[in-house]
Design a protein around this motif. Structure first.
Motif, short mmCIF file in Angstrom:
data_model
loop_
_atom_site.label_atom_id
_atom_site.label_comp_id
_atom_site.label_asym_id
_atom_site.label_seq_id
_atom_site.Cartn_x
_atom_site.Cartn_y
_atom_site.Cartn_z
N TRP A 43 2.24 1.70 -3.36
CA TRP A 43 1.32 2.17 -4.44
C TRP A 43 1.18 3.68 -4.25
O TRP A 43 0.94 4.42 -5.15
CB TRP A 43 0.03 1.44 -4.24
N LYS A 44 0.82 4.18 -3.18
CA LYS A 44 0.78 5.46 -2.67
C LYS A 44 2.07 6.43 -3.18
O LYS A 44 1.86 7.55 -3.66
CB LYS A 44 0.58 5.93 -1.17
N LEU A 45 3.26 5.94 -3.02
CA LEU A 45 4.37 6.84 -3.42
C LEU A 45 4.88 6.61 -4.81
O LEU A 45 6.18 6.92 -5.12
CB LEU A 45 5.58 6.39 -2.58
N ARG A 46 4.36 5.65 -5.49
CA ARG A 46 4.78 5.57 -6.66
C ARG A 46 5.07 6.45 -7.58
O ARG A 46 5.70 6.34 -8.54
CB ARG A 46 3.75 4.40 -7.37
N SER A 70 9.37 4.13 -3.13
CA SER A 70 8.48 3.12 -3.65
C SER A 70 9.02 1.91 -3.94
O SER A 70 8.51 0.63 -3.54
CB SER A 70 7.55 3.85 -4.75
N GLU A 94 0.90 -1.21 0.06
CA GLU A 94 0.01 -0.10 -0.21
C GLU A 94 0.96 1.29 0.08
O GLU A 94 0.48 2.30 -0.78
CB GLU A 94 -1.01 0.19 1.20
N ALA A 95 1.94 1.25 0.88
CA ALA A 95 2.93 2.25 0.98
C ALA A 95 3.66 2.69 -0.40
O ALA A 95 3.55 3.54 -1.10
CB ALA A 95 3.86 2.20 2.16
#
Length: 411
Positions: free
Chosen positions: A241-244, A251, A238-239
């Protein structure tokens, strides 16, 4: 269609067959000894008619006596048993004194055998004494009929009668002991069969319980080990994906961590499978296992738990696994729900092994907890080893997990 009476209710069948054989011998003896064919003279015809009537009466009474052997009042009331025995004695007296039945002592022997099944020991003793007295009286009556014998013949006959009386008493004692021994052996076999059946049922219950416990153990292993890593893996993904887009480098680092967690999860599954076949804790210390958990927790959350492990000696493998899984599940719950910033892990030994895990998170209400499979698994692990498990928590006060185990030392 079966025309023969059912004999399945008789306690010992071969004794019933023996009764029938003895009664048939008596009937044949009576039939062969009575002159059923009349002579030419009228007085002979009158004598033959009387004897024929006596024979018919004896055979009829023998038939009644034999049929009574099929209906022993073993489980009936005491009054019915007394009536049954009284009828038997009455038949014997009728055939012996009124109809002059030969071989009447055999009927007394049959009566003794039957009463061994009907009455208890004291009552049976009274019946045996009465039967012995009846037999003695029959022999004395026979002696009175031989008054015309010479003196030496009478003395010899008296000796034979005394011998027969003694022998009959010994036969009664022998039959008493024989039937009681047979009944005792049969009762022992029945009790053994009942015990074997109960043992079989207990074995099935134990097998079912063991299978249930094994399923619960595997469920706890999956929940505590694989669930822990999948939870952390999900957070890392999840982290990532958010920082991609905003922080692609970070990421990538989260993806690398996720890959590493996936490898650990796979390795944990392999270890769990290996545990079913062998003990992978044989060369694994509790300190190193807990240190690995703390390192993974720190890497995933940024929170470094403090630990104090003071063991005087290495506990048994089952206890090490239980402590490890409880710590693992506690860290997983802290990671998922607690929002804590500090975690303390204390493991030490006195007479028992003590485990205390404490955090400063938001806590929860135990009575309203609906996600308690992990908590239930921790408690089950403690109780399975004879330990005690306790959770001290309330909203906004953090959580403290306490587990105490009886300690078996392994040198």
């Amino acid at each position: 269609m079966n025309i023969f009476p059912k004999i399945t209710k008789h306690p010992i069948r071969f004794l019933l067959y023996l009764e029938w054989i003895l009664l048939m011998i008596i009937a044949m003896s009576e039939t062969l000894n009575f002159p059923l064919y009349g002579g030419r003279r009228k007085i002979r015809h009158i004598y033959t008619t009387e004897v024929s009537n006596s024979l018919s009466i004896n055979l009829f009474l023998l038939l009644i006596f034999s049929l009574m052997g099929l209906f022993l009042p073993i489980n009936k009331s005491r009054s019915k048993k007394i009536i049954y025995t009284t009828v038997e004695i009455g038949l014997i007296i009728l055939m012996s004194f009124l109809s002059n039945l030969r071989l009447s002592p055999i009927l007394c022997i049959i009566l003794v055998i039957r009463d061994c099944f009907i009455f208890e020991r004291k009552q049976n003793l009274i019946i045996n004494i009465f039967v012995f007295s009846l037999f003695t009286f029959l022999q004395i009556q026979r002696l009175h009929k031989l008054t015309r014998l010479p003196l030496f013949a009478r003395e010899r006959f008296i000796l034979v009668l005394l011998s027969s009386i003694i022998l009959f008493g010994l036969v009664i004692v022998f039959l008493q002991l024989l039937v009681k021994a047979i009944m005792s052996e049969r009762k022992s076999r029945e009790q053994l069969a009942i015990a074997n059946e109960k043992l079989r049922q207990y074995a099935l219950k134990i097998e079912n319980i063991a299978a249930l416990e094994e399923r619960n153990r595997i469920a706890r292993e999956i929940h505590d080990s694989l669930g822990h890593y999948l939870t952390v893996l999900n957070v890392s993904l999840e982290a990532a994906w958010k920082l991609r887009k905003s922080e692609p480098q970070e990421s990538i680092e989260f993806l690398a961590d996720a890959k590493q967690l996936g490898s650990k999860a796979l390795n944990e599954v392999r270890q769990s499978v290996a545990t079913l076949r062998s003990n992978w804790w044989e060369n694994q210390s509790l300190e190193s296992a807990i240190a690995t958990l703390i390192a993974d927790f720190h890497k995933s959350t940024g929170i470094l738990p403090t630990s104090n492990i003071n063991l005087n000696y290495s506990p048994e493998n089952e206890l090490k696994i239980a402590v490890y899984r409880i710590v693992q599940e506690a860290l997983t719950n802290i990671y998922k729900y607690a929002e804590a910033t500090t975690v303390e892990i204390n493991i030490f030994t006195t007479k028992n092994l003590h485990l205390i895990i404490q955090d400063n998170g938001k806590g929860f209400n135990l009575s309203q907890n609906t996600t308690g499979f992990g908590l239930q698994g921790m408690e089950e692990r403690a109780l399975a080893l004879g330990g005690k498990f306790e959770i001290l928590t309330s909203p906004n006060t953090g959580c403290k997990i306490i587990a105490n185990f009886p300690l078996i030392r392994i040198n």
